[in-house]
Design an enzyme around this catalytic site. Sequence first.
Site, PDB file in Angstrom:
ATOM      1  N   SER A   7      -1.308  -0.693  -2.874  1.00  0.00           N
ATOM      2  CA  SER A   7      -2.248  -0.319  -1.823  1.00  0.00           C
ATOM      3  C   SER A   7      -3.666  -0.244  -2.358  1.00  0.00           C
ATOM      4  O   SER A   7      -3.984   0.568  -3.222  1.00  0.00           O
ATOM      5  CB  SER A   7      -1.871   1.039  -1.232  1.00  0.00           C
ATOM      6  OG  SER A   7      -2.938   1.492  -0.416  1.00  0.00           O
ATOM      7  N   HIS A  32      -1.392  -4.485  -0.069  1.00  0.00           N
ATOM      8  CA  HIS A  32      -1.274  -3.566   1.066  1.00  0.00           C
ATOM      9  C   HIS A  32      -2.665  -3.036   1.432  1.00  0.00           C
ATOM     10  O   HIS A  32      -3.389  -2.519   0.591  1.00  0.00           O
ATOM     11  CB  HIS A  32      -0.349  -2.416   0.664  1.00  0.00           C
ATOM     12  CG  HIS A  32       0.041  -1.508   1.788  1.00  0.00           C
ATOM     13  ND1 HIS A  32       1.056  -1.806   2.675  1.00  0.00           N
ATOM     14  CD2 HIS A  32      -0.443  -0.305   2.165  1.00  0.00           C
ATOM     15  CE1 HIS A  32       1.189  -0.816   3.541  1.00  0.00           C
ATOM     16  NE2 HIS A  32       0.292   0.107   3.262  1.00  0.00           N
ATOM     17  N   ASP A  34      -4.755  -0.591   3.945  1.00  0.00           N
ATOM     18  CA  ASP A  34      -4.619   0.573   4.827  1.00  0.00           C
ATOM     19  C   ASP A  34      -5.860   0.774   5.685  1.00  0.00           C
ATOM     20  O   ASP A  34      -6.913   1.156   5.187  1.00  0.00           O
ATOM     21  CB  ASP A  34      -4.389   1.829   3.984  1.00  0.00           C
ATOM     22  CG  ASP A  34      -2.996   1.865   3.370  1.00  0.00           C
ATOM     23  OD1 ASP A  34      -2.020   1.772   4.139  1.00  0.00           O
ATOM     24  OD2 ASP A  34      -2.895   1.985   2.139  1.00  0.00           O
ATOM     25  N   MET A  36      -7.580   2.959   8.629  1.00  0.00           N
ATOM     26  CA  MET A  36      -7.470   4.275   9.292  1.00  0.00           C
ATOM     27  C   MET A  36      -8.668   4.478  10.209  1.00  0.00           C
ATOM     28  O   MET A  36      -9.798   4.177   9.817  1.00  0.00           O
ATOM     29  CB  MET A  36      -7.456   5.381   8.242  1.00  0.00           C
ATOM     30  CG  MET A  36      -6.359   5.244   7.208  1.00  0.00           C
ATOM     31  SD  MET A  36      -6.477   6.580   6.016  1.00  0.00           S
ATOM     32  CE  MET A  36      -5.181   6.078   4.864  1.00  0.00           C
ATOM     33  N   HIS A  65      -1.651  -2.570   7.150  1.00  0.00           N
ATOM     34  CA  HIS A  65      -1.039  -1.372   7.754  1.00  0.00           C
ATOM     35  C   HIS A  65      -2.094  -0.665   8.596  1.00  0.00           C
ATOM     36  O   HIS A  65      -3.025  -0.064   8.061  1.00  0.00           O
ATOM     37  CB  HIS A  65      -0.532  -0.478   6.606  1.00  0.00           C
ATOM     38  CG  HIS A  65       0.044   0.821   7.052  1.00  0.00           C
ATOM     39  ND1 HIS A  65       0.281   1.864   6.183  1.00  0.00           N
ATOM     40  CD2 HIS A  65       0.463   1.259   8.279  1.00  0.00           C
ATOM     41  CE1 HIS A  65       0.808   2.879   6.841  1.00  0.00           C
ATOM     42  NE2 HIS A  65       0.912   2.546   8.108  1.00  0.00           N
ATOM     43  N   MET A  67      -3.274   2.169  10.754  1.00  0.00           N
ATOM     44  CA  MET A  67      -3.082   3.567  11.187  1.00  0.00           C
ATOM     45  C   MET A  67      -4.159   3.867  12.215  1.00  0.00           C
ATOM     46  O   MET A  67      -5.097   4.643  11.976  1.00  0.00           O
ATOM     47  CB  MET A  67      -3.169   4.485   9.956  1.00  0.00           C
ATOM     48  CG  MET A  67      -1.940   4.354   9.067  1.00  0.00           C
ATOM     49  SD  MET A  67      -2.212   4.987   7.413  1.00  0.00           S
ATOM     50  CE  MET A  67      -2.870   3.506   6.653  1.00  0.00           C
ATOM     51  N   GLY A 141      -2.429   8.942   6.126  1.00  0.00           N
ATOM     52  CA  GLY A 141      -3.815   9.400   6.169  1.00  0.00           C
ATOM     53  C   GLY A 141      -4.481   9.480   4.804  1.00  0.00           C
ATOM     54  O   GLY A 141      -5.687   9.327   4.700  1.00  0.00           O
ATOM     55  N   GLY A 143      -3.974   8.797   0.316  1.00  0.00           N
ATOM     56  CA  GLY A 143      -3.210   8.389  -0.853  1.00  0.00           C
ATOM     57  C   GLY A 143      -2.917   9.618  -1.704  1.00  0.00           C
ATOM     58  O   GLY A 143      -3.468  10.695  -1.476  1.00  0.00           O
ATOM     59  N   GLY A 144      -2.027   9.449  -2.667  1.00  0.00           N
ATOM     60  CA  GLY A 144      -1.801  10.512  -3.647  1.00  0.00           C
ATOM     61  C   GLY A 144      -0.987  11.705  -3.177  1.00  0.00           C
ATOM     62  O   GLY A 144      -1.016  12.759  -3.818  1.00  0.00           O
ATOM     63  N   ASP A 174       6.453   3.579   1.977  1.00  0.00           N
ATOM     64  CA  ASP A 174       5.029   3.794   1.679  1.00  0.00           C
ATOM     65  C   ASP A 174       4.718   5.279   1.585  1.00  0.00           C
ATOM     66  O   ASP A 174       4.889   6.014   2.548  1.00  0.00           O
ATOM     67  CB  ASP A 174       4.220   3.144   2.822  1.00  0.00           C
ATOM     68  CG  ASP A 174       2.723   3.233   2.627  1.00  0.00           C
ATOM     69  OD1 ASP A 174       2.266   3.690   1.564  1.00  0.00           O
ATOM     70  OD2 ASP A 174       2.003   2.828   3.564  1.00  0.00           O
ATOM     71  N   GLY A 175       4.265   5.701   0.397  1.00  0.00           N
ATOM     72  CA  GLY A 175       3.788   7.073   0.207  1.00  0.00           C
ATOM     73  C   GLY A 175       4.500   7.770  -0.930  1.00  0.00           C
ATOM     74  O   GLY A 175       5.722   7.928  -0.908  1.00  0.00           O
ATOM     75  N   GLY A 176       3.750   8.141  -1.955  1.00  0.00           N
ATOM     76  CA  GLY A 176       4.329   8.894  -3.072  1.00  0.00           C
ATOM     77  C   GLY A 176       5.307   8.103  -3.908  1.00  0.00           C
ATOM     78  O   GLY A 176       6.187   8.669  -4.557  1.00  0.00           O
ATOM     79  N   GLY A 196      -0.003   3.145  -4.244  1.00  0.00           N
ATOM     80  CA  GLY A 196      -1.457   3.209  -4.396  1.00  0.00           C
ATOM     81  C   GLY A 196      -1.845   3.905  -5.678  1.00  0.00           C
ATOM     82  O   GLY A 196      -2.199   3.289  -6.685  1.00  0.00           O
TER      83      GLY A 196
HETATM   84  C1  DX5 Z   1      -1.048   6.506   3.325  1.00  0.00           C
HETATM   85  C2  DX5 Z   1      -1.148   5.009   3.164  1.00  0.00           C
HETATM   86  C3  DX5 Z   1      -0.524   4.542   1.912  1.00  0.00           C
HETATM   87  C4  DX5 Z   1      -1.178   5.070   0.679  1.00  0.00           C
HETATM   88  C5  DX5 Z   1      -0.125   5.194  -0.371  1.00  0.00           C
HETATM   89  O1  DX5 Z   1      -1.518   6.886   4.545  1.00  0.00           O
HETATM   90  O2  DX5 Z   1      -0.482   4.355   4.231  1.00  0.00           O
HETATM   91  O3  DX5 Z   1      -0.400   3.128   1.857  1.00  0.00           O
HETATM   92  O4  DX5 Z   1      -2.238   4.288   0.207  1.00  0.00           O
HETATM   93  O5  DX5 Z   1      -0.687   5.846  -1.437  1.00  0.00           O
HETATM   94  P1  DX5 Z   1       0.167   6.536  -2.576  1.00  0.00           P
HETATM   95  O6  DX5 Z   1       1.024   5.477  -3.185  1.00  0.00           O
HETATM   96  O7  DX5 Z   1      -0.896   7.042  -3.488  1.00  0.00           O
HETATM   97  O8  DX5 Z   1       0.970   7.637  -1.927  1.00  0.00           O
HETATM   98 ZN    ZN Z   2       0.016   2.128   3.930  1.00  0.00          ZN
END
Ligand code: DX5
Ligand code: ZN
Length: 215
Positions: A7, A32, A34, A36, A65, A67, A141, A143-144, A174-176, A196
């Site tokens: 990401s 990827h 993102d 938002m 993606h 959002m 919303g 990353g991390g 996707d996420g964590g 990400g």
């Molecule tokens: C979160 C995004 C993810 C994000 C993932 O809202 O959709 O794609 O960048 O980030 P990590 O891998 O750091 O959780």
């Molecule tokens: Zn994403």
Amino acid sequence: MASVSPSLLSADFGNLDRDVEMLNNSEADFMHIDVMDGVFVPNISFGFPVIKFIEKTARKPLDVHLMIVDPQRYVNQVRDCGAAIMNVHYEACTHLHRVVQQIKQAGMKAAVTLNPATPVMMLEDIITELDMVLLMSVNPGFGGQSFIPETLKKVARLRRLIDESGSRAMIEIDGGINEITGAEAVKAGADILVAGNYVFGSSDPIKTISLLHSL
Ligand code: DX5
Ligand code: ZN
């Protein structure tokens, strides 16, 4: 072997060219992206001009993606940015079936994303139409954030739904995602890992991508 979609939300925006080139030279299968809008999620990332900039040098398919509310308003613009996959949220589409058809008619792969609280069975009647389902393993919303472990059960449930229906949809998560959560997700049936922070926060992103790829 998992596919990997790093990401770019966690990239260095002052050195975006350098980070896109790094992904070009890595084992990443997708990039990827993102988007938002500050309405569907409590954060704003970037929009079409930035995606077009990425597309100029990207040599991996763009996994976009969205959002955002009412993503159907932007199908052609997303296509014109060079997206290979357009991911829309189930929670953001009143007429999901129509949106999926519009994405496919525009020549992109159609993916539907589910928030952590949305059950997999909401896709039961549309699963054979989909090219990909993206399961959020954090609330979208930022990353991390930390991986929500209940997502693993959703991956397994989705795997069953896909296999029993004869759908060819891929499962993305996707996420964590890191080495540990990624391995668990693959074991549960995930095909594509989005990462990400784990990639861009590492001292050797190319090696980290290879590691995720080997899971
Ligand atoms: C979160 C995004 C993810 C994000 C993932 O809202 O959709 O794609 O960048 O980030 P990590 O891998 O750091 O959780
Ligand atoms: Zn994403």
